[in-house]
Write a protein that holds these residues in place. Structure first.
Motif, short mmCIF file in Angstrom:
data_model
loop_
_atom_site.label_atom_id
_atom_site.label_comp_id
_atom_site.label_asym_id
_atom_site.label_seq_id
_atom_site.Cartn_x
_atom_site.Cartn_y
_atom_site.Cartn_z
N UNK A 23 0.81 -1.22 0.00
CA UNK A 23 0.00 0.00 0.00
C UNK A 23 0.84 1.27 0.00
N UNK A 24 0.26 2.32 -0.52
CA UNK A 24 0.88 3.63 -0.58
C UNK A 24 0.11 4.58 0.33
N UNK A 25 0.82 5.40 1.08
CA UNK A 25 0.19 6.37 1.97
C UNK A 25 0.70 7.76 1.65
N UNK A 26 -0.21 8.74 1.69
CA UNK A 26 0.12 10.14 1.47
C UNK A 26 -0.08 10.89 2.78
N UNK A 27 1.01 11.50 3.28
CA UNK A 27 0.99 12.17 4.58
C UNK A 27 1.39 13.63 4.38
N UNK A 219 8.58 18.17 8.52
CA UNK A 219 8.95 17.04 7.67
C UNK A 219 8.19 15.80 8.10
N UNK A 220 8.27 14.77 7.24
CA UNK A 220 7.79 13.43 7.54
C UNK A 220 9.02 12.52 7.59
N UNK A 221 9.29 11.92 8.75
CA UNK A 221 10.41 11.00 8.91
C UNK A 221 9.86 9.58 8.79
N UNK A 222 10.50 8.76 7.97
CA UNK A 222 10.01 7.40 7.76
C UNK A 222 11.10 6.38 8.06
N UNK A 223 10.69 5.20 8.54
CA UNK A 223 11.62 4.11 8.79
C UNK A 223 12.14 3.59 7.44
N UNK A 224 13.44 3.61 7.28
CA UNK A 224 14.03 3.17 6.03
C UNK A 224 13.72 1.71 5.75
N UNK A 225 13.66 0.88 6.79
CA UNK A 225 13.42 -0.55 6.59
C UNK A 225 11.95 -0.86 6.32
N UNK A 226 11.07 0.13 6.48
CA UNK A 226 9.64 -0.13 6.36
C UNK A 226 8.98 0.60 5.19
N UNK A 227 9.61 1.67 4.69
CA UNK A 227 8.98 2.50 3.67
C UNK A 227 9.97 2.81 2.54
N UNK A 228 9.40 3.05 1.36
CA UNK A 228 10.15 3.60 0.23
C UNK A 228 9.60 4.98 -0.06
N UNK A 229 10.50 5.92 -0.28
CA UNK A 229 10.14 7.31 -0.55
C UNK A 229 9.79 7.46 -2.03
N UNK A 230 8.51 7.63 -2.33
CA UNK A 230 8.08 7.74 -3.73
C UNK A 230 8.14 9.17 -4.23
N UNK A 231 7.54 10.09 -3.47
CA UNK A 231 7.45 11.47 -3.95
C UNK A 231 7.29 12.40 -2.77
N UNK A 249 2.29 26.33 2.81
CA UNK A 249 1.59 25.73 3.94
C UNK A 249 2.35 24.56 4.55
N UNK A 250 3.18 23.89 3.75
CA UNK A 250 3.90 22.73 4.27
C UNK A 250 4.32 21.80 3.16
N UNK A 251 4.25 20.49 3.42
CA UNK A 251 4.71 19.51 2.45
C UNK A 251 3.89 18.24 2.57
N UNK A 252 3.96 17.41 1.51
CA UNK A 252 3.30 16.10 1.54
C UNK A 252 4.27 15.05 1.02
N UNK A 253 4.37 13.95 1.73
CA UNK A 253 5.22 12.82 1.34
C UNK A 253 4.33 11.66 0.92
N UNK A 254 4.68 11.05 -0.20
CA UNK A 254 4.01 9.84 -0.67
C UNK A 254 4.97 8.68 -0.48
N UNK A 255 4.56 7.68 0.31
CA UNK A 255 5.44 6.59 0.72
C UNK A 255 4.77 5.25 0.48
N UNK A 256 5.58 4.24 0.17
CA UNK A 256 5.08 2.88 0.01
C UNK A 256 5.60 2.01 1.15
N UNK A 257 4.71 1.24 1.75
CA UNK A 257 5.14 0.30 2.79
C UNK A 257 5.83 -0.87 2.11
N UNK A 258 7.08 -1.12 2.46
CA UNK A 258 7.88 -2.13 1.77
C UNK A 258 7.97 -3.45 2.51
N UNK A 259 7.69 -3.46 3.81
CA UNK A 259 7.77 -4.71 4.55
C UNK A 259 6.52 -5.53 4.33
#
Length: 269
Positions: A23-27, A219-231, A249-259
């Motif tokens: 799955x992909x999540x947008x935060x 910022x959005x900090x993500x676990x390197x072992x759990x997510x891939x940084x898409x956009x 206003x800020x930023x949005x990160x789109x991430x994929x859960x890799x585990x």
């Protein structure tokens, strides 16, 4: 032979479809204008902008709520039909309260709050466990800007956050959405295993909001072992007239859960 060949291709197609899709999540991490005439003029346009971006989670930083007005973050959540969880270290009876808000259109399974000490005025950190398709993940939010803005004070807050995540993470993929006064290299050392999306050193990207001095900022900090940084993208409210400036206003990160899903429940944080 032709029928067997078609059957073989059909089996392979069904096998490919049976594989779970990560799955992909947008935060989004945003800061709203102060509650004033500017907020009242722009809030409908801000809601439309975020509705078009369709983030799964919106963390609103530095929300200021006054007793005689609606909470601006929760107003936004209601407009978007997202749930709103406002977390603050201030007592509910106070006329003015300050904190963060987590807005989401995903199902919330658990939530919690804790204090981050670093000076005489501790800040609050919040957590929600969310269901994203077949996966569960933790969203932590924190505003790590101690009044005594020293390396020691920032380190105390980071240590409190790490301890809390270790106690509540249950090995699930985790994100930290926050506003950080520490420089980037210090922040990465304080939260090992987490990668900032906005200042990923492997990709040169425009800043959604100029940081003061050498602070890291939102910022959005993500676990390197759990997510891939898409956009990653800046969230900017366009100006209403050519003579006016746009509003970051800020930023949005789109991430994929890799585990794999079965790995998340068995690993330790």
């Amino acid at each position: 032979m032709l029928r067997w060949g078609c059957f073989g291709l059909l089996v392979l197609s069904f096998s490919a479809l049976a594989q779970p899709v990560a799955p992909v999540i947008k935060v989004a991490s945003v800061r709203l204008p102060p509650v004033s005439e500017s907020w009242m003029n722009d809030r409908e346009r801000i809601a439309t902008l975020l509705a078009d971006l369709r983030p799964d989670v919106i963390v609103v930083q530095d929300v200021q709520q006054v007793s005689d007005a609606s909470n601006p973050a929760c107003w936004l959540g209601g407009k978007l039909r997202y749930s709103c969880d406002f977390v603050s270290a201030d007592r509910p009876s106070q006329a003015q309260r300050r904190g963060n808000a987590i807005l989401t259109r995903l199902s919330t399974l658990e939530d919690g709050i804790t204090l981050l000490h670093g000076d005489d005025s501790p800040s609050i950190a919040g957590m929600q466990r969310l269901q994203l398709q077949r996966a569960q993940l933790n969203i932590y939010t924190a505003r790590m800007r101690p009044a005594d803005n020293t390396t020691i004070a920032r380190g105390h807050q980071a240590a409190d956050l790490r301890t809390w995540m270790d106690a509540t993470g249950e090995g699930l993929p985790s994100l930290v959405v926050g506003d950080f006064s520490a420089p980037t290299d210090e922040l990465v050392r304080q939260l090992p295993g987490f990668q900032p999306a906005r200042r990923n050193p492997s990709v040169r990207r425009p800043e959604p909001r100029p940081a003061e001095s050498n602070e890291h900022g939102m910022d959005v900090l993500y676990q390197v072992r759990s997510f891939a940084d898409i956009k990653q993208q800046a969230i900017v409210l366009p100006a209403e007239a050519a003579s006016l400036a746009s509003t970051p206003l800020g930023m949005m990160a789109t991430l994929r859960i890799t585990r794999a899903f079965d790995e998340a429940s068995s690993d330790t944080p």
